[in-house]
Design a protein around this motif. Structure first.
Motif, PDB file in Angstrom:
ATOM      1  N   HIS A   1      28.503  38.388  32.435  1.00  0.00           N
ATOM      2  CA  HIS A   1      29.421  39.394  33.458  1.00  0.00           C
ATOM      3  C   HIS A   1      30.091  40.700  32.900  1.00  0.00           C
ATOM      4  O   HIS A   1      30.070  40.636  31.767  1.00  0.00           O
ATOM      5  CB  HIS A   1      30.456  38.339  33.870  1.00  0.00           C
ATOM      6  CG  HIS A   1      31.602  38.219  33.025  1.00  0.00           C
ATOM      7  ND1 HIS A   1      31.760  37.428  32.169  1.00  0.00           N
ATOM      8  CD2 HIS A   1      32.628  39.026  33.015  1.00  0.00           C
ATOM      9  CE1 HIS A   1      32.874  37.529  31.555  1.00  0.00           C
ATOM     10  NE2 HIS A   1      33.610  38.656  31.832  1.00  0.00           N
ATOM     11  N   MET A   2      30.348  41.569  33.869  1.00  0.00           N
ATOM     12  CA  MET A   2      31.187  42.840  33.104  1.00  0.00           C
ATOM     13  C   MET A   2      32.148  42.798  34.052  1.00  0.00           C
ATOM     14  O   MET A   2      32.269  42.606  35.338  1.00  0.00           O
ATOM     15  CB  MET A   2      30.240  43.915  32.935  1.00  0.00           C
ATOM     16  CG  MET A   2      29.899  44.662  34.529  1.00  0.00           C
ATOM     17  SD  MET A   2      28.910  46.145  34.111  1.00  0.00           S
ATOM     18  CE  MET A   2      28.437  46.517  35.927  1.00  0.00           C
ATOM     19  N   ALA A   3      33.301  43.769  33.772  1.00  0.00           N
ATOM     20  CA  ALA A   3      34.494  43.575  34.413  1.00  0.00           C
ATOM     21  C   ALA A   3      35.111  42.240  34.974  1.00  0.00           C
ATOM     22  O   ALA A   3      34.857  41.230  34.240  1.00  0.00           O
ATOM     23  CB  ALA A   3      34.280  44.680  35.590  1.00  0.00           C
ATOM     24  N   SER A   4      35.195  42.067  36.213  1.00  0.00           N
ATOM     25  CA  SER A   4      35.332  40.648  36.739  1.00  0.00           C
ATOM     26  C   SER A   4      34.466  40.505  37.750  1.00  0.00           C
ATOM     27  O   SER A   4      34.659  40.106  38.900  1.00  0.00           O
ATOM     28  CB  SER A   4      36.944  40.690  37.396  1.00  0.00           C
ATOM     29  OG  SER A   4      37.799  40.417  36.044  1.00  0.00           O
ATOM     30  N   LEU A   5      33.172  40.973  37.400  1.00  0.00           N
ATOM     31  CA  LEU A   5      31.980  40.831  38.514  1.00  0.00           C
ATOM     32  C   LEU A   5      30.951  39.783  37.837  1.00  0.00           C
ATOM     33  O   LEU A   5      30.648  39.964  36.747  1.00  0.00           O
ATOM     34  CB  LEU A   5      31.181  42.169  38.551  1.00  0.00           C
ATOM     35  CG  LEU A   5      32.012  43.495  39.175  1.00  0.00           C
ATOM     36  CD1 LEU A   5      31.152  44.656  38.990  1.00  0.00           C
ATOM     37  CD2 LEU A   5      32.591  43.063  40.341  1.00  0.00           C
ATOM     38  N   PHE A   6      31.119  38.427  38.429  1.00  0.00           N
ATOM     39  CA  PHE A   6      30.463  37.566  37.859  1.00  0.00           C
ATOM     40  C   PHE A   6      29.284  37.105  38.424  1.00  0.00           C
ATOM     41  O   PHE A   6      29.155  37.207  39.912  1.00  0.00           O
ATOM     42  CB  PHE A   6      31.675  36.098  37.935  1.00  0.00           C
ATOM     43  CG  PHE A   6      32.700  36.469  37.142  1.00  0.00           C
ATOM     44  CD1 PHE A   6      32.741  35.919  35.682  1.00  0.00           C
ATOM     45  CD2 PHE A   6      33.750  36.857  37.745  1.00  0.00           C
ATOM     46  CE1 PHE A   6      33.723  36.206  34.837  1.00  0.00           C
ATOM     47  CE2 PHE A   6      35.077  37.019  36.828  1.00  0.00           C
ATOM     48  CZ  PHE A   6      34.974  36.681  35.402  1.00  0.00           C
TER      49      PHE A   6
ATOM     50  N   ASP B   1      39.290  46.189  35.052  1.00  0.00           N
ATOM     51  CA  ASP B   1      39.715  44.975  35.660  1.00  0.00           C
ATOM     52  C   ASP B   1      40.820  44.280  34.937  1.00  0.00           C
ATOM     53  O   ASP B   1      41.420  44.897  33.905  1.00  0.00           O
ATOM     54  CB  ASP B   1      38.715  44.133  35.617  1.00  0.00           C
ATOM     55  CG  ASP B   1      38.341  43.323  34.186  1.00  0.00           C
ATOM     56  OD1 ASP B   1      38.391  43.894  33.091  1.00  0.00           O
ATOM     57  OD2 ASP B   1      37.928  42.082  34.084  1.00  0.00           O
ATOM     58  N   GLU B   2      41.584  43.509  35.658  1.00  0.00           N
ATOM     59  CA  GLU B   2      42.952  43.033  35.104  1.00  0.00           C
ATOM     60  C   GLU B   2      43.067  41.639  35.728  1.00  0.00           C
ATOM     61  O   GLU B   2      42.757  41.382  36.685  1.00  0.00           O
ATOM     62  CB  GLU B   2      43.949  43.964  35.447  1.00  0.00           C
ATOM     63  CG  GLU B   2      45.257  43.471  34.946  1.00  0.00           C
ATOM     64  CD  GLU B   2      45.626  43.333  33.600  1.00  0.00           C
ATOM     65  OE1 GLU B   2      45.031  42.322  33.095  1.00  0.00           O
ATOM     66  OE2 GLU B   2      46.069  44.148  32.654  1.00  0.00           O
ATOM     67  N   ARG B   3      43.977  40.766  34.947  1.00  0.00           N
ATOM     68  CA  ARG B   3      43.872  39.515  35.091  1.00  0.00           C
ATOM     69  C   ARG B   3      45.485  39.880  36.072  1.00  0.00           C
ATOM     70  O   ARG B   3      46.197  40.487  35.657  1.00  0.00           O
ATOM     71  CB  ARG B   3      44.440  38.702  34.188  1.00  0.00           C
ATOM     72  CG  ARG B   3      42.997  38.292  33.314  1.00  0.00           C
ATOM     73  CD  ARG B   3      42.827  39.532  32.166  1.00  0.00           C
ATOM     74  NE  ARG B   3      41.599  39.116  31.479  1.00  0.00           N
ATOM     75  CZ  ARG B   3      41.400  38.290  30.365  1.00  0.00           C
ATOM     76  NH1 ARG B   3      42.583  38.033  29.797  1.00  0.00           N
ATOM     77  NH2 ARG B   3      40.310  37.966  29.755  1.00  0.00           N
TER      78      ARG B   3
END
Length: 254
Positions: free
Chosen positions: A162-167, A75-77
């Protein structure tokens, strides 16, 4: 778990965890470089990058076949590459710039759309990048799932599980069609992000979840002890192995 059961290893401290993680990564690098001539590794951000520091030391720095590595981000911002929030910047500054990985093998978020804050287009282009690498036979398609199969994904977990950007409570974890999706209302700033979908994460051959500190202990216990599937990290699996590396603080409620 649908593919592999969770395996956990508890280390006395972050230092021992970092040592073990370096050995684990180096062994998998050697395995895949021997078997197929390359190694695809997916990074996350935050503390995990600092824990990779042991790979910059002997015996790993000069023994790993860095030129055969292909690097990705789970994931990335959605921000400029030089923004302090950027996972790319963190990895480049603290790790990637210090090893001889080929620049063309480092696959970051699109520079221009990220700077513009266009999360949706960044996700589209990152998936397009992955699809092109599948066509080039760099990334295979998992025969069991139909999604791209990376060799190793290195995951971290937040205190909310959460992991990656899975919230928790967000719909991205249920995405089945896309390989990469986006989020514009992340509960953890910055709000705009892209992330590999759960189906892609779980199609990886090996998934290593590294978690340290007391702050994460409750979520660790909810997942490993109570199998609380409302937390995204509880869904982590891998085609060959899923392993959780914990320090004693993170494991303190098990």
């Amino acid at each position: 778990m649908t593919t592999t059961e969770r395996k956990k290893i508890v280390f006395p401290s972050k230092n021992e965890l970092s040592d073990a993680m370096a050995e684990y990564i180096a062994n998998l690098s050697a395995k895949f470089c021997t078997e197929k001539g390359l190694f695809t590794v997916v990074l996350s951000g935050c503390d995990l990058i600092s824990w990779l520091g042991k790979l910059l030391q002997p015996p790993y720095l000069n023994s790993i076949e860095w030129s055969k590595w292909y690097v990705f981000w789970v994931d990335e911002r959605v921000c400029s590459w030089d923004d302090p929030n950027s996972n790319y910047k963190l990895a480049m500054d603290d790790f990637l710039s210090k090893v001889p990985i080929l620049n063309k093998n480092i696959h970051a978020i699109d520079k221009h759309y990220a700077a513009d804050g266009n999360a949706e287009q960044c996700a589209v282009l990152y998936e397009e990048c992955l699809r092109n690498l599948v066509k080039e036979n760099i990334i295979p398609i998992c025969s069991k799932t139909g999604y791209p199969q990376f060799d190793l994904q290195l995951q971290g977990m937040g205190p909310d599980g959460h992991m990656a950007s899975l919230f928790p409570g967000h719909p991205q974890i249920n995405e089945k069609e896309k390989w990469v999706t986006h989020i514009t209302d992340s509960p953890k700033p910055p709000p705009k992000r892209i992330t590999m979908t759960l189906a892609v994460i779980n199609s990886s051959s090996y998934n290593l979840m590294a978690v340290c500190d007391k702050e994460q202990a409750h979520a660790v216990a909810e997942i490993i002890k109570h199998n609380n599937m409302s937390l995204p990290s509880a869904h982590l699996s891998g085609q060959v192995e899923t392993v959780w590396y914990l320090d004693e603080a993170a494991a303190s409620m098990l």
